[in-house]
Design a protein around this motif. Structure first.
Motif, PDB file in Angstrom:
ATOM      1  N   THR A 491     -32.837  36.108  44.176  1.00 48.21           N
ATOM      2  CA  THR A 491     -33.140  34.983  43.295  1.00 48.21           C
ATOM      3  C   THR A 491     -34.601  35.032  42.876  1.00 48.21           C
ATOM      4  O   THR A 491     -35.503  35.111  43.715  1.00 48.21           O
ATOM      5  CB  THR A 491     -32.868  33.644  43.998  1.00 48.21           C
ATOM      6  N   LEU A 492     -34.834  35.002  41.568  1.00 50.08           N
ATOM      7  CA  LEU A 492     -36.174  34.830  41.012  1.00 50.08           C
ATOM      8  C   LEU A 492     -36.243  33.399  40.493  1.00 50.08           C
ATOM      9  O   LEU A 492     -35.407  32.989  39.686  1.00 50.08           O
ATOM     10  CB  LEU A 492     -36.434  35.810  39.875  1.00 50.08           C
ATOM     11  N   ALA A 493     -37.207  32.638  40.961  1.00 48.42           N
ATOM     12  CA  ALA A 493     -37.251  31.223  40.578  1.00 48.42           C
ATOM     13  C   ALA A 493     -38.670  30.703  40.622  1.00 48.42           C
ATOM     14  O   ALA A 493     -39.506  31.179  41.397  1.00 48.42           O
ATOM     15  CB  ALA A 493     -36.363  30.386  41.502  1.00 48.42           C
ATOM     16  N   SER A 494     -38.927  29.705  39.788  1.00 48.59           N
ATOM     17  CA  SER A 494     -40.190  28.982  39.900  1.00 48.59           C
ATOM     18  C   SER A 494     -40.136  28.104  41.148  1.00 48.59           C
ATOM     19  O   SER A 494     -39.058  27.785  41.662  1.00 48.59           O
ATOM     20  CB  SER A 494     -40.425  28.116  38.669  1.00 48.59           C
ATOM     21  N   MET A 495     -41.293  27.697  41.629  1.00 51.51           N
ATOM     22  CA  MET A 495     -41.327  26.842  42.819  1.00 51.51           C
ATOM     23  C   MET A 495     -40.618  25.519  42.563  1.00 51.51           C
ATOM     24  O   MET A 495     -39.945  24.984  43.455  1.00 51.51           O
ATOM     25  CB  MET A 495     -42.780  26.603  43.232  1.00 51.51           C
ATOM     26  N   HIS A 496     -40.751  24.981  41.351  1.00 55.31           N
ATOM     27  CA  HIS A 496     -40.054  23.735  41.035  1.00 55.31           C
ATOM     28  C   HIS A 496     -38.543  23.926  41.088  1.00 55.31           C
ATOM     29  O   HIS A 496     -37.810  23.082  41.628  1.00 55.31           O
ATOM     30  CB  HIS A 496     -40.462  23.222  39.658  1.00 55.31           C
ATOM     31  N   ALA A 497     -38.061  25.038  40.524  1.00 56.75           N
ATOM     32  CA  ALA A 497     -36.617  25.279  40.485  1.00 56.75           C
ATOM     33  C   ALA A 497     -36.041  25.548  41.863  1.00 56.75           C
ATOM     34  O   ALA A 497     -34.837  25.418  42.080  1.00 56.75           O
ATOM     35  CB  ALA A 497     -36.308  26.454  39.550  1.00 56.75           C
ATOM     36  N   ALA A 498     -36.900  25.926  42.830  1.00 55.68           N
ATOM     37  CA  ALA A 498     -36.427  26.264  44.178  1.00 55.68           C
ATOM     38  C   ALA A 498     -36.196  25.038  45.046  1.00 55.68           C
ATOM     39  O   ALA A 498     -35.566  25.154  46.103  1.00 55.68           O
ATOM     40  CB  ALA A 498     -37.435  27.191  44.858  1.00 55.68           C
ATOM     41  N   LYS A 499     -36.679  23.875  44.629  1.00 52.99           N
ATOM     42  CA  LYS A 499     -36.550  22.689  45.480  1.00 52.99           C
ATOM     43  C   LYS A 499     -35.079  22.407  45.763  1.00 52.99           C
ATOM     44  O   LYS A 499     -34.235  22.454  44.872  1.00 52.99           O
ATOM     45  CB  LYS A 499     -37.192  21.475  44.804  1.00 52.99           C
ATOM     46  N   GLY A 500     -34.784  22.136  47.024  1.00 57.57           N
ATOM     47  CA  GLY A 500     -33.414  21.855  47.430  1.00 57.57           C
ATOM     48  C   GLY A 500     -32.621  23.077  47.838  1.00 57.57           C
ATOM     49  O   GLY A 500     -31.482  22.955  48.286  1.00 57.57           O
ATOM     50  N   LEU A 501     -33.221  24.283  47.686  1.00 53.45           N
ATOM     51  CA  LEU A 501     -32.528  25.522  48.021  1.00 53.45           C
ATOM     52  C   LEU A 501     -33.175  26.156  49.251  1.00 53.45           C
ATOM     53  O   LEU A 501     -34.245  25.750  49.690  1.00 53.45           O
ATOM     54  CB  LEU A 501     -32.570  26.486  46.837  1.00 53.45           C
ATOM     55  N   GLU A 502     -32.533  27.187  49.811  1.00 59.53           N
ATOM     56  CA  GLU A 502     -33.085  27.886  50.970  1.00 59.53           C
ATOM     57  C   GLU A 502     -32.515  29.293  51.035  1.00 59.53           C
ATOM     58  O   GLU A 502     -31.407  29.557  50.552  1.00 59.53           O
ATOM     59  CB  GLU A 502     -32.764  27.122  52.257  1.00 59.53           C
ATOM     60  N   TRP A 503     -33.305  30.189  51.622  1.00 66.99           N
ATOM     61  CA  TRP A 503     -32.914  31.591  51.756  1.00 66.99           C
ATOM     62  C   TRP A 503     -33.397  32.116  53.101  1.00 66.99           C
ATOM     63  O   TRP A 503     -34.349  31.577  53.691  1.00 66.99           O
ATOM     64  CB  TRP A 503     -33.530  32.444  50.647  1.00 66.99           C
ATOM     65  N   ASP A 504     -32.792  33.216  53.562  1.00 63.71           N
ATOM     66  CA  ASP A 504     -33.249  33.828  54.812  1.00 63.71           C
ATOM     67  C   ASP A 504     -34.648  34.419  54.658  1.00 63.71           C
ATOM     68  O   ASP A 504     -35.473  34.330  55.567  1.00 63.71           O
ATOM     69  CB  ASP A 504     -32.280  34.934  55.252  1.00 63.71           C
ATOM     70  N   ALA A 505     -34.898  35.080  53.536  1.00 66.12           N
ATOM     71  CA  ALA A 505     -36.191  35.732  53.308  1.00 66.12           C
ATOM     72  C   ALA A 505     -36.768  35.245  51.984  1.00 66.12           C
ATOM     73  O   ALA A 505     -36.070  35.266  50.960  1.00 66.12           O
ATOM     74  CB  ALA A 505     -36.039  37.251  53.274  1.00 66.12           C
ATOM     75  N   VAL A 506     -38.015  34.801  52.020  1.00 67.90           N
ATOM     76  CA  VAL A 506     -38.662  34.266  50.826  1.00 67.90           C
ATOM     77  C   VAL A 506     -40.009  34.955  50.629  1.00 67.90           C
ATOM     78  O   VAL A 506     -40.796  35.094  51.576  1.00 67.90           O
ATOM     79  CB  VAL A 506     -38.872  32.735  50.937  1.00 67.90           C
ATOM     80  N   PHE A 507     -40.271  35.380  49.390  1.00 68.05           N
ATOM     81  CA  PHE A 507     -41.561  35.942  48.988  1.00 68.05           C
ATOM     82  C   PHE A 507     -42.194  34.949  48.017  1.00 68.05           C
ATOM     83  O   PHE A 507     -41.638  34.677  46.952  1.00 68.05           O
ATOM     84  CB  PHE A 507     -41.387  37.290  48.303  1.00 68.05           C
TER      85      PHE A 507
END
Length: 671
Positions: A491-507
């Motif tokens: 997933t490529l996302a802006s920080m705003h678009a990432a709110k409410g989501l989660e992943w095992d590995a985040v860069f």
């Protein structure tokens, strides 16, 4: 599940101590402060279910309000699984639409008006009437300003003063925006239509002014739950107050550390001031984080702990509940392409080790940053999906630019320098180097076009003889590589678009001053702190592996002068490069002794200089040195002529920076 006491106790059985306390607080007013990963949705659904099974609530008399249809659907699904049906879980707009459609004949004298589904059409007509030349980006920004004004309950007459006070960056002068806003409202009235903000406003009006409507609605809904309360805006709060009608059967749920939408009109003061508004409110904190490892949680706590203490409700400090994991990594890179290549390589390695690509995310501050990561991932054959935005080569401005570049290449036979040719072509569609326009959509467009110039600069560094035709061919190859269909991917996302989501590995990438915090926030401390909270949101998306990175130069071979984000000070270890820069410049911020208004002007000038230098990838002193800033702050020039008389201001710098300097010393001045 059986009802009564047995069923009620069964609802609480699987909750931790904090969640159980919140779920058992079924009589309002209640404020649940729910940190990231603490199970807030689980808690509020169990609270409603407990209230129903305990006989405190009638399901049909509960209205749970969320901000997205997806969240409302999740609430309904979880309540059903807990044996509770009939609870109304809706967004503010869906609830208002349902009520207004029913009451329209009584309140409006006829059926429900049509909704304006294409706001840009009406805004474009209003702008044309005021002879404003607009492109699609400017129209989107105008529409955004109108939405902000309406959600903050500002009339057209009030807009200019309110916009100045809020530090809005509108696409036109405030008076022009106000005129378009007024014309937009008149056009809607002529068409007999409502927009989505009107839905809330007219519903609130119906409850405030029609006693019979208020009695019916308040008789139907006796208990209210509002999720993500830190994101409520004044218009939504007005409707909530109208629903309540002075009652206190209200439960709000929110996290003051995740208030990141003030630019849309959200006002966290409603959450922060809840206990002041309701002195007898029960305040319950959820701090046990079940999402992230203790290492990620510890970093998040340290990051948000550096923020100034805000008045209001007690603070939150997350307590990691998962098993230990790897320490977050901090990685410095010489330039942006190297940073993107390194991130892509780590994504490739994770996928090859068995981690699904869908469990990996790359988060950035602005959508224009996606291009280099789209390219780097495509080069390594790593599938990806872009959330909350279009892929780089699918953006309208990029498609238009590529067509113009292709046409220019077809008409050239001199094989002249590539970068000037690209700049000339983009200048024909209004792009100006180092001059991002005001307004969010217009700035996004400028950043996308700037990314094409940056790509040309990078390619010329590798292939000095690259022609415009070769550049166009390279763009086509990249576009084809990045359009491959994917079932799942990173997933490529802006920080705003990432709110409410989660992943095992985040860069979390691109962490340099001027990007995080974003340049336009630097003149306002409150805006800078919102940027810190945005980074906090990004950090807390990671379950196990977290990498934060930055690059010292925009392009390969460039001067390594970009400072990493100030938010990493005290969190990331200093690198040898940073220690060397510190020796060359012992104080990151100049020690200039100015008092009062002059000191405030100096600080505004310094913030402007930092943003300008970052955008141009040059050291701050190249823009203007401290002595010049001090002279400007002390003399407060009111015109370009007065500015030109000061030391350090030559003709070139007057042309490049004069207007911005005058704005920095005059705009929003307290003098």
């Amino acid at each position: 599940m059986t009802g009564g006491v047995q069923g009620a106790e069964a609802v609480l059985a699987g909750l931790d101590e904090q969640q159980r306390a919140a779920a058992a607080a079924v009589r309002g007013p209640v404020c649940i402060l729910a940190g990231a990963g603490t199970g807030k949705t689980r808690t509020i659904t169990h609270r409603i279910a407990y209230g129903v099974h305990a006989g405190v609530y009638v399901p049909e008399q509960v209205l749970a309000v969320t901000f997205t249809a997806r969240a409302a659907g999740e609430l309904r699904g979880r309540l059903s699984a807990l044996g509770v049906g009939g609870v109304q879980a809706r967004t503010f707009h869906a609830a208002a639409m349902r009520q207004l459609r029913y009451f329209a004949p009584r309140v409006l004298g006829g059926p429900m008006p049509e909704l304006v589904e294409n706001k840009l059409r009406v805004v474009a007509g209003a702008a044309t009437r005021h002879r404003l030349t607009t492109d699609r980006a400017s129209l989107r920004d105008l529409a955004g300003e109108i939405e902000w004004a309406k959600t903050t309950l500002a009339t057209p007459d009030e807009y200019p003063a309110r916009a100045r006070a809020a530090g809005r960056e509108a696409p036109f002068e405030a008076a022009a925006v106000a005129a378009v806003y007024a014309s937009y409202e008149q056009a809607k009235q002529r068409e007999g239509a409502l927009d989505f903000e009107d839905l809330l406003l007219v519903t609130a009006y119906a409850l405030e002014e029609h006693r019979d409507v208020a009695q019916e609605v308040r008789g139907q809904y006796r208990h209210f739950v509002v999720d993500e309360y830190q994101d409520v805006n004044p218009l939504q709060q007005r409707l909530l107050d109208a629903w309540l009608g002075g009652r206190a059967e209200l439960c709000v749920v929110g996290d003051p550390h995740q208030t990141i939408y003030s630019f849309t009109g959200a006002d966290p003061d409603y959450l922060l001031g809840f206990a002041d508004r309701y002195p007898d409110a029960e305040v319950v904190k959820l701090e046990r984080d079940y999402r992230s490892t203790p290492e990620v949680v510890g970093l998040a706590n340290r990051l948000i702990g550096m923020a100034p203490r805000r008045t209001g409700l007690p603070g939150l400090r997350l307590l990691g509940q998962r098993a230990a994991g790897p320490e977050p990594r901090f990685v410095e890179h010489p330039d942006e392409p190297t940073e993107a290549a390194a991130v892509a390589a780590m994504c490739r390695a994770l996928v090859d080790s068995g981690l699904p690509a869908a469990e990996i995310a790359v988060l950035f501050r602005i959508n224009a940053q996606s291009q280099v990561y789209e390219s780097a991932l495509a080069d390594l054959g790593v599938p990806y999906v872009l959330k909350g935005g279009e892929r780089f080569f699918e953006r309208p401005e990029v498609r238009e630019a590529v067509l113009l570049l292709r046409g220019a290449a077809a008409g050239r036979d001199d094989g002249g320098p590539l970068v000037p040719a690209v700049r000339d072509v983009l200048a024909s569609v209004g792009w100006v180097e180092h001059r991002p326009p005001p307004g969010g959509a217009a700035r996004d467009r400028w950043q996308s076009l700037s990314a094409l110039v940056d790509l040309a600069v990078d390619l010329v560094a590798e292939q000095p003889d690259l022609t415009l035709a070769g550049f166009v061919a390279h763009l086509a190859e990249r576009a084809n590589a990045q359009h491959a269909p994917t079932v799942q991917g990173v997933t490529l996302a802006s920080m705003h678009a990432a709110k409410g989501l989660e992943w095992d590995a985040v860069f979390v990438v691109g962490l340099v001053d001027g990007v995080v915090p974003i340049a336009q926030s630097l003149a306002r401390p409150a805006a800078v702190e919102e940027e810190r909270r945005l980074l906090y949101v990004a950090v807390t998306r990671a379950r196990e592996q977290l990498t934060l990175s930055w690059s010292l130069s925009r392009q390969p071979g460039g001067k390594r002068s970009r400072p990493r984000s100030r938010f990493l000070d005290g969190l990331a270890p200093d690198t040898a490069e940073q220690r060397a820069r510190a020796r060359r410049s012992p104080a990151r911020r100049a020690e200039v002794q100015l008092d009062g208004a002059a000191g405030e002007r100096f600080e505004r000038l310094r913030a402007w200089r930092a943003a300008t230098a970052s955008a141009a990838s040059v050291p701050a002193y190249v823009v203007l040195n401290d002595a010049t800033l001090q002279a400007i702050a002390e003399s407060r020039p009111a015109s370009l002529t007065e500015l030109s008389a000061l030391p350090g201001i030559g003709a070139r710098k007057l042309e490049m920076y004069g207007a911005d300097v005058l704005a920095a010393v005059d705009e929003n001045s307290s003098v």
